[in-house]
Motif scaffolding. Structure first.
Motif, PDB file in Angstrom:
ATOM      1  N   THR A   2      -7.676 -28.066 -61.343  1.00 22.84           N
ATOM      2  CA  THR A   2      -7.497 -28.510 -59.973  1.00 22.84           C
ATOM      3  C   THR A   2      -7.469 -30.025 -59.901  1.00 22.84           C
ATOM      4  O   THR A   2      -8.306 -30.701 -60.490  1.00 22.84           O
ATOM      5  CB  THR A   2      -8.641 -27.968 -59.094  1.00 22.84           C
ATOM      6  OG1 THR A   2      -8.670 -26.554 -59.206  1.00 22.84           O
ATOM      7  CG2 THR A   2      -8.458 -28.355 -57.654  1.00 22.84           C
ATOM      8  N   GLU A  25      -1.545 -20.071 -51.922  1.00 21.78           N
ATOM      9  CA  GLU A  25      -2.952 -20.455 -51.779  1.00 21.78           C
ATOM     10  C   GLU A  25      -3.482 -21.073 -53.070  1.00 21.78           C
ATOM     11  O   GLU A  25      -4.110 -22.129 -53.058  1.00 21.78           O
ATOM     12  CB  GLU A  25      -3.819 -19.252 -51.384  1.00 21.78           C
ATOM     13  CG  GLU A  25      -3.551 -18.721 -49.998  1.00 21.78           C
ATOM     14  CD  GLU A  25      -2.398 -17.712 -49.945  1.00 21.78           C
ATOM     15  OE1 GLU A  25      -1.853 -17.339 -51.020  1.00 21.78           O
ATOM     16  OE2 GLU A  25      -2.038 -17.311 -48.831  1.00 21.78           O
ATOM     17  N   THR A  26      -3.226 -20.409 -54.188  1.00 20.80           N
ATOM     18  CA  THR A  26      -3.689 -20.909 -55.486  1.00 20.80           C
ATOM     19  C   THR A  26      -2.991 -22.211 -55.833  1.00 20.80           C
ATOM     20  O   THR A  26      -3.618 -23.165 -56.296  1.00 20.80           O
ATOM     21  CB  THR A  26      -3.440 -19.858 -56.579  1.00 20.80           C
ATOM     22  OG1 THR A  26      -4.132 -18.668 -56.228  1.00 20.80           O
ATOM     23  CG2 THR A  26      -3.905 -20.343 -57.943  1.00 20.80           C
ATOM     24  N   ARG A  29      -4.333 -25.155 -53.847  1.00 16.73           N
ATOM     25  CA  ARG A  29      -5.661 -25.549 -54.349  1.00 16.73           C
ATOM     26  C   ARG A  29      -5.527 -26.330 -55.653  1.00 16.73           C
ATOM     27  O   ARG A  29      -6.141 -27.384 -55.831  1.00 16.73           O
ATOM     28  CB  ARG A  29      -6.522 -24.295 -54.568  1.00 16.73           C
ATOM     29  CG  ARG A  29      -7.942 -24.612 -54.986  1.00 16.73           C
ATOM     30  CD  ARG A  29      -8.823 -23.376 -55.066  1.00 16.73           C
ATOM     31  NE  ARG A  29      -8.201 -22.190 -55.625  1.00 16.73           N
ATOM     32  CZ  ARG A  29      -8.007 -21.971 -56.934  1.00 16.73           C
ATOM     33  NH1 ARG A  29      -8.394 -22.858 -57.809  1.00 16.73           N
ATOM     34  NH2 ARG A  29      -7.445 -20.855 -57.352  1.00 16.73           N
ATOM     35  N   TYR A  33      -4.878 -29.662 -52.584  1.00 17.27           N
ATOM     36  CA  TYR A  33      -4.840 -29.530 -51.126  1.00 17.27           C
ATOM     37  C   TYR A  33      -5.853 -28.529 -50.585  1.00 17.27           C
ATOM     38  O   TYR A  33      -5.913 -28.323 -49.378  1.00 17.27           O
ATOM     39  CB  TYR A  33      -3.419 -29.148 -50.668  1.00 17.27           C
ATOM     40  CG  TYR A  33      -2.481 -30.316 -50.812  1.00 17.27           C
ATOM     41  CD1 TYR A  33      -2.247 -31.182 -49.760  1.00 17.27           C
ATOM     42  CD2 TYR A  33      -1.853 -30.582 -52.030  1.00 17.27           C
ATOM     43  CE1 TYR A  33      -1.416 -32.277 -49.895  1.00 17.27           C
ATOM     44  CE2 TYR A  33      -1.012 -31.667 -52.179  1.00 17.27           C
ATOM     45  CZ  TYR A  33      -0.805 -32.514 -51.109  1.00 17.27           C
ATOM     46  OH  TYR A  33       0.016 -33.601 -51.257  1.00 17.27           O
ATOM     47  N   GLY A  34      -6.646 -27.927 -51.448  1.00 16.66           N
ATOM     48  CA  GLY A  34      -7.653 -26.976 -50.998  1.00 16.66           C
ATOM     49  C   GLY A  34      -7.033 -25.849 -50.201  1.00 16.66           C
ATOM     50  O   GLY A  34      -6.083 -25.225 -50.634  1.00 16.66           O
ATOM     51  N   GLU A  35      -7.540 -25.624 -49.002  1.00 18.24           N
ATOM     52  CA  GLU A  35      -7.027 -24.562 -48.135  1.00 18.24           C
ATOM     53  C   GLU A  35      -6.054 -25.086 -47.076  1.00 18.24           C
ATOM     54  O   GLU A  35      -5.616 -24.334 -46.204  1.00 18.24           O
ATOM     55  CB  GLU A  35      -8.191 -23.836 -47.474  1.00 18.24           C
ATOM     56  CG  GLU A  35      -9.057 -23.099 -48.463  1.00 18.24           C
ATOM     57  CD  GLU A  35     -10.224 -22.375 -47.806  1.00 18.24           C
ATOM     58  OE1 GLU A  35     -10.216 -22.226 -46.565  1.00 18.24           O
ATOM     59  OE2 GLU A  35     -11.127 -21.972 -48.543  1.00 18.24           O
TER      60      GLU A  35
END
Length: 83
Positions: A2, A25-26, A29, A33-35
């Motif tokens: 990450t 989503e993955t 991250r 950018y996280g969520e």
């Protein structure tokens, strides 16, 4: 791995392309950018626009494997003496 800060430019495109098969989503991250999917989409669109590539979805970055078609055609001499 990450990213500690949100990636931008070519680094973002490379990260997104490498992880696109894992879903948005993955990928967001892993690109730092996280969520925050909206910021991820905006940054990715901007980065792609910067290099002249238009994408509508993350899956547009997944390379398409070329289809190899086999015809079964064999080219050879008729005999050993007739080359």
């Amino acid at each position: 791995m990450t990213a500690s800060q949100p990636l931008t430019g070519n680094a973002l495109i490379d990260c997104a392309r490498a992880n696109a098969k894992q879903g948005i989503e993955t990928t967001a991250r892993l690109c730092g950018y996280g969520e925050d999917l909206e910021s991820f989409r905006n940054a990715l669109t901007e980065a792609c626009d910067g290099i002249g590539v238009q994408i509508d979805e993350l899956k547009d970055l997944i390379p398409k494997t070329p289809q190899i078609r086999q015809t079964g055609l064999e080219i050879a001499p008729e005999s050993e003496s007739n080359l």
